[in-house]
Design a protein around this motif. Sequence first.
Motif, PDB file in Angstrom:
ATOM      1  N   SER A  87       5.348   5.241   7.194  1.00 26.44           N
ATOM      2  CA  SER A  87       5.847   4.302   6.191  1.00 26.44           C
ATOM      3  C   SER A  87       7.023   4.917   5.438  1.00 26.44           C
ATOM      4  N   PRO A  88       7.812   4.099   4.737  1.00 26.39           N
ATOM      5  CA  PRO A  88       8.879   4.652   3.888  1.00 26.39           C
ATOM      6  C   PRO A  88       8.323   5.616   2.841  1.00 26.39           C
ATOM      7  N   TYR A 147      -0.272  20.485   1.570  1.00 35.76           N
ATOM      8  CA  TYR A 147       0.778  19.715   2.231  1.00 35.76           C
ATOM      9  C   TYR A 147       0.779  18.328   1.592  1.00 35.76           C
ATOM     10  N   MET A 148       1.692  18.077   0.656  1.00 35.58           N
ATOM     11  CA  MET A 148       1.580  16.890  -0.177  1.00 35.58           C
ATOM     12  C   MET A 148       1.563  15.598   0.631  1.00 35.58           C
ATOM     13  N   ALA A 149       2.554  15.392   1.495  1.00 33.50           N
ATOM     14  CA  ALA A 149       2.628  14.135   2.246  1.00 33.50           C
ATOM     15  C   ALA A 149       1.431  13.975   3.171  1.00 33.50           C
ATOM     16  N   SER A 178       0.824  -1.201   0.000  1.00 37.85           N
ATOM     17  CA  SER A 178       0.000   0.000   0.000  1.00 37.85           C
ATOM     18  C   SER A 178       0.862   1.255   0.000  1.00 37.85           C
ATOM     19  N   GLY A 179       0.606   2.136  -0.971  1.00 39.25           N
ATOM     20  CA  GLY A 179       1.329   3.398  -1.065  1.00 39.25           C
ATOM     21  C   GLY A 179       2.518   3.363  -2.001  1.00 39.25           C
ATOM     22  N   GLN A 232       7.930   9.106   4.314  1.00 39.76           N
ATOM     23  CA  GLN A 232       9.223   9.793   4.423  1.00 39.76           C
ATOM     24  C   GLN A 232       9.728  10.230   3.052  1.00 39.76           C
ATOM     25  N   THR A 233       9.497   9.403   2.045  1.00 36.86           N
ATOM     26  CA  THR A 233       9.911   9.770   0.686  1.00 36.86           C
ATOM     27  C   THR A 233       9.222  11.051   0.235  1.00 36.86           C
ATOM     28  N   LEU A 234       7.911  11.145   0.463  1.00 33.40           N
ATOM     29  CA  LEU A 234       7.177  12.340   0.038  1.00 33.40           C
ATOM     30  C   LEU A 234       7.622  13.573   0.817  1.00 33.40           C
ATOM     31  N   ILE A 235       7.906  13.415   2.094  1.00 33.72           N
ATOM     32  CA  ILE A 235       8.412  14.548   2.876  1.00 33.72           C
ATOM     33  C   ILE A 235       9.751  15.011   2.326  1.00 33.72           C
TER      34      ILE A 235
END
Length: 389
Positions: free
Chosen positions: A133-134, A118-120, A64-65, A137-140
Amino acid sequence: MKILFTTIFDYPHTGGLSTHVTTLKAGLMELGHATEVLSFSDIPQATQRFTVQGPSFLLNRLQSGKGFVWSQKRRQELLKSLLKERGNTFDLVNAQDVFAALAAKSLGLPTVLTAHGYMAREALSKGAILPDSPEEQTLIDVEKQAYTRADAIVTVDKRIQEYIQELAQRQAHAIKNFINVQDFKPDKANKKEIKKHLNLDSFEFILFVPRRLTQKNGVILPVKALPEVLKHHPSTCLVYAGDGEEMTTLKSTAQEQQVTSQVRFLGAVPHEQMKDYFSAADVVLIPSIHSAGVEEATSIAALEAMGSGTPVIAGAVGGLREIISDHQDGLLVRERDIQALAEAIVTLLADSVLREKLATQARQKIEAEYSHLTAAKRYLAVYDTVRKT
């Protein structure tokens, strides 16, 4: 000046980002500047389906994601290819999302990034990724990189401005959302005819919810408040214009509340048709809530309602508190408070003098502070700072 608007999303589409771009383009063009848009819609349909949407679906089935994040990055790559093919035939890129900004900056193009949210956090709010989730963190990390690399940043409210300052230590320009004040203006003289045209003339009162059907927009609240409203004003119809993941929940809630005969779900409505619904409405509801750290910005739908001379009841969150002065040009209610929302609706429907007062003062505010021409001039000032660097 020639400005290229870019986004990894479709354009045009039903939603605030697309409306923002269309309205800003109109303002810039009225001031004598040239504009173009480059978006995911410019990618061939077959490429969209087989190299983005299909793989994304499969990856999400595995984890998921994962597919969501992968698809955003893939869209960035495709947009970068389009930008490269276009060549440097414009003065500046105004990116409408962080991935579009990174695509432009990877080619060394002068880039202003408009941050609409705020995208994430928004991905978390709608369930596209999982908390901690990873992918989160990737989106941030992507957000931080885009805010760091963009030549200038514009936000649509002060809270997003503060968020970017905290995340990336970058100072952004806050330019609130805006509308074309000539397109959205009072037309109550033709209200009866418009209601008949929209097949709403059998109802005395119309409550209008011009919202994407997603959790942060609080769209479940009006249908839960409707039974109390109907006790006082039985000839009332609740009309939703928008689509989204909450549609099924809304329909089942309407059935549970036994109000299906007095709720209309229109789905996505073309933007040019929205003015008729604002004119037909007696009250517009913008019942936004906090969701996974996300707050409503300066809602374009609220501005359009105010410009159209229709009183607004809104959740007292985010940018809505910046654009609405409670009991002066609209009503603010505590978020998630169904009883407070119902009471505010009942009060407004019973008091035509109050409705007229709020509508008149709202229109005056829109003309003075939220014109697309005023906003275009503010954007041009930001563009000039980038061109001079």
